[in-house]
Design a protein around this motif. Structure first.
Motif, PDB file in Angstrom:
ATOM      1  N   PHE A  32      51.160  58.626  33.681  1.00  0.00           N
ATOM      2  CA  PHE A  32      51.246  57.335  33.406  1.00  0.00           C
ATOM      3  C   PHE A  32      50.510  56.532  34.261  1.00  0.00           C
ATOM      4  N   GLU A  33      50.910  56.816  35.773  1.00  0.00           N
ATOM      5  CA  GLU A  33      50.191  56.070  36.844  1.00  0.00           C
ATOM      6  C   GLU A  33      48.442  56.025  36.574  1.00  0.00           C
ATOM      7  N   ILE A  34      47.940  57.107  36.309  1.00  0.00           N
ATOM      8  CA  ILE A  34      46.556  57.187  36.126  1.00  0.00           C
ATOM      9  C   ILE A  34      45.900  56.554  34.778  1.00  0.00           C
ATOM     10  N   LEU A  35      46.876  56.730  33.930  1.00  0.00           N
ATOM     11  CA  LEU A  35      46.638  55.815  32.471  1.00  0.00           C
ATOM     12  C   LEU A  35      46.576  54.271  32.813  1.00  0.00           C
ATOM     13  N   SER A  36      47.618  53.802  33.507  1.00  0.00           N
ATOM     14  CA  SER A  36      47.644  52.533  33.879  1.00  0.00           C
ATOM     15  C   SER A  36      46.527  51.922  34.858  1.00  0.00           C
ATOM     16  N   LEU A  37      46.186  52.893  35.851  1.00  0.00           N
ATOM     17  CA  LEU A  37      44.954  52.478  36.626  1.00  0.00           C
ATOM     18  C   LEU A  37      43.660  52.519  35.725  1.00  0.00           C
ATOM     19  N   MET A  38      43.769  53.231  34.790  1.00  0.00           N
ATOM     20  CA  MET A  38      42.350  53.246  33.889  1.00  0.00           C
ATOM     21  C   MET A  38      42.559  51.940  33.168  1.00  0.00           C
ATOM     22  N   THR A  39      43.490  51.637  32.723  1.00  0.00           N
ATOM     23  CA  THR A  39      43.868  50.349  31.821  1.00  0.00           C
ATOM     24  C   THR A  39      43.284  49.047  32.772  1.00  0.00           C
ATOM     25  N   PHE A  40      43.545  49.064  33.988  1.00  0.00           N
ATOM     26  CA  PHE A  40      43.111  48.063  34.706  1.00  0.00           C
ATOM     27  C   PHE A  40      41.728  48.171  35.160  1.00  0.00           C
ATOM     28  N   GLN A  41      40.966  49.298  35.251  1.00  0.00           N
ATOM     29  CA  GLN A  41      39.594  49.635  35.321  1.00  0.00           C
ATOM     30  C   GLN A  41      38.991  48.904  34.435  1.00  0.00           C
ATOM     31  N   ALA A  42      39.465  49.098  33.054  1.00  0.00           N
ATOM     32  CA  ALA A  42      38.269  48.651  32.102  1.00  0.00           C
ATOM     33  C   ALA A  42      37.610  47.326  32.516  1.00  0.00           C
ATOM     34  N   GLU A  75      58.691  38.730  34.396  1.00  0.00           N
ATOM     35  CA  GLU A  75      58.281  39.704  35.387  1.00  0.00           C
ATOM     36  C   GLU A  75      56.772  39.675  35.503  1.00  0.00           C
ATOM     37  N   VAL A  76      56.268  39.517  34.255  1.00  0.00           N
ATOM     38  CA  VAL A  76      54.709  39.606  33.991  1.00  0.00           C
ATOM     39  C   VAL A  76      54.239  38.216  34.962  1.00  0.00           C
ATOM     40  N   GLU A  77      54.774  37.104  34.663  1.00  0.00           N
ATOM     41  CA  GLU A  77      54.410  35.862  35.309  1.00  0.00           C
ATOM     42  C   GLU A  77      54.573  36.000  36.862  1.00  0.00           C
ATOM     43  N   LYS A  78      55.505  36.728  37.366  1.00  0.00           N
ATOM     44  CA  LYS A  78      55.752  37.014  38.809  1.00  0.00           C
ATOM     45  C   LYS A  78      54.667  37.910  39.395  1.00  0.00           C
ATOM     46  N   MET A  79      54.230  38.658  38.797  1.00  0.00           N
ATOM     47  CA  MET A  79      53.062  39.582  39.002  1.00  0.00           C
ATOM     48  C   MET A  79      51.880  39.011  39.259  1.00  0.00           C
ATOM     49  N   ILE A  80      51.508  38.115  38.345  1.00  0.00           N
ATOM     50  CA  ILE A  80      50.204  37.289  38.505  1.00  0.00           C
ATOM     51  C   ILE A  80      50.324  36.460  39.831  1.00  0.00           C
ATOM     52  N   GLN A  81      51.247  36.135  40.378  1.00  0.00           N
ATOM     53  CA  GLN A  81      51.323  35.457  41.623  1.00  0.00           C
ATOM     54  C   GLN A  81      51.338  36.457  42.834  1.00  0.00           C
ATOM     55  N   VAL A  82      51.394  37.586  42.699  1.00  0.00           N
ATOM     56  CA  VAL A  82      51.454  38.594  43.718  1.00  0.00           C
ATOM     57  C   VAL A  82      50.068  38.398  44.320  1.00  0.00           C
ATOM     58  N   ALA A  87      45.229  40.067  38.139  1.00  0.00           N
ATOM     59  CA  ALA A  87      45.948  38.974  37.405  1.00  0.00           C
ATOM     60  C   ALA A  87      45.530  38.718  35.948  1.00  0.00           C
ATOM     61  N   ASN A  88      45.303  39.925  35.219  1.00  0.00           N
ATOM     62  CA  ASN A  88      45.016  39.930  34.022  1.00  0.00           C
ATOM     63  C   ASN A  88      46.532  40.285  32.961  1.00  0.00           C
ATOM     64  N   ARG A  89      46.750  39.175  32.296  1.00  0.00           N
ATOM     65  CA  ARG A  89      47.953  39.286  31.533  1.00  0.00           C
ATOM     66  C   ARG A  89      47.859  40.452  30.463  1.00  0.00           C
ATOM     67  N   ARG A  90      46.650  40.551  29.788  1.00  0.00           N
ATOM     68  CA  ARG A  90      46.327  41.464  28.920  1.00  0.00           C
ATOM     69  C   ARG A  90      46.634  42.897  29.178  1.00  0.00           C
ATOM     70  N   LYS A  91      46.154  43.114  30.559  1.00  0.00           N
ATOM     71  CA  LYS A  91      46.184  44.622  31.100  1.00  0.00           C
ATOM     72  C   LYS A  91      47.486  44.753  31.533  1.00  0.00           C
TER      73      LYS A  91
END
Length: 182
Positions: A32-42, A75-82, A87-91
């Protein structure tokens, strides 16, 4: 000698190549971690993802599937601020949706690991490429698996992204023939 794509990277790219990429993976949380990283890599460079990996692990609770599946819009909105977060809400929402999908599958006693490895009868596909130019960006297997993932409800799983995923988790071995980490 390493695969050429790793030679020009920072140390974290070299470490990723040497210790993770192409190593058969069966741990559900890791998959799941790698799938998630691949999501962000797009649409981004893999080096950026590796540079931000610790931030992604932090905001997604080390990619704990039930924890991520329960994340709220707040929590999504909090993540954007980290700081240093991609900071891609769709991803971000895609990672949460994929965790929710995995949770539903787990309740049916279906593991991502089983789906993945059943595609190849638990065998690694070893292409034995001579040079990087031979490596495709997608294959019939990645097209098939992308369709299957979408059927289950996963998102951000196109054939090219899925091909890179299959390489990373070791279903496909695309280390070049001269690479000492084959």
């Amino acid at each position: 000698m390493r695969c050429s794509w790793a030679e020009n990277g920072k140390q974290n790219m070299i470490d990723f190549h040497d210790h993770e990429w192409g190593k058969p993976q069966h741990d559900e949380q890791r998959l799941f971690e790698i799938l998630s990283l691949m999501t962000f890599q797009a649409g981004l460079q893999w080096q950026l993802i590796l540079d931000r990996r610790s931030v992604l692990k932090q905001v997604f609770n080390d990619f704990d599937i039930p924890s991520v599946a329960a994340m709220t819009e707040r929590e999504v909105e909090k993540m954007i601020q980290v700081e240093r977060m991609i900071a891609n809400r769709r991803k971000i929402r895609a990672v949460i949706q994929n965790a929710q999908t995995l949770n539903r599958l787990h309740k049916k006693k279906i593991l991502l690991e089983q789906i993945l490895w059943s595609l190849t009868s638990n065998q690694v596909i070893d292409h034995r490429w001579q040079c990087a130019e031979q490596i495709p960006s997608q294959s019939a297997l990645s097209v098939q698996f992308a369709r299957q993932l979408k059927y289950y409800g996963f998102t951000f799983v196109g054939p090219k992204n899925v091909y890179a995923y299959l390489e990373t988790i070791g279903v496909i071995n695309d280390h070049l023939i001269g690479c000492e980490w084959r």
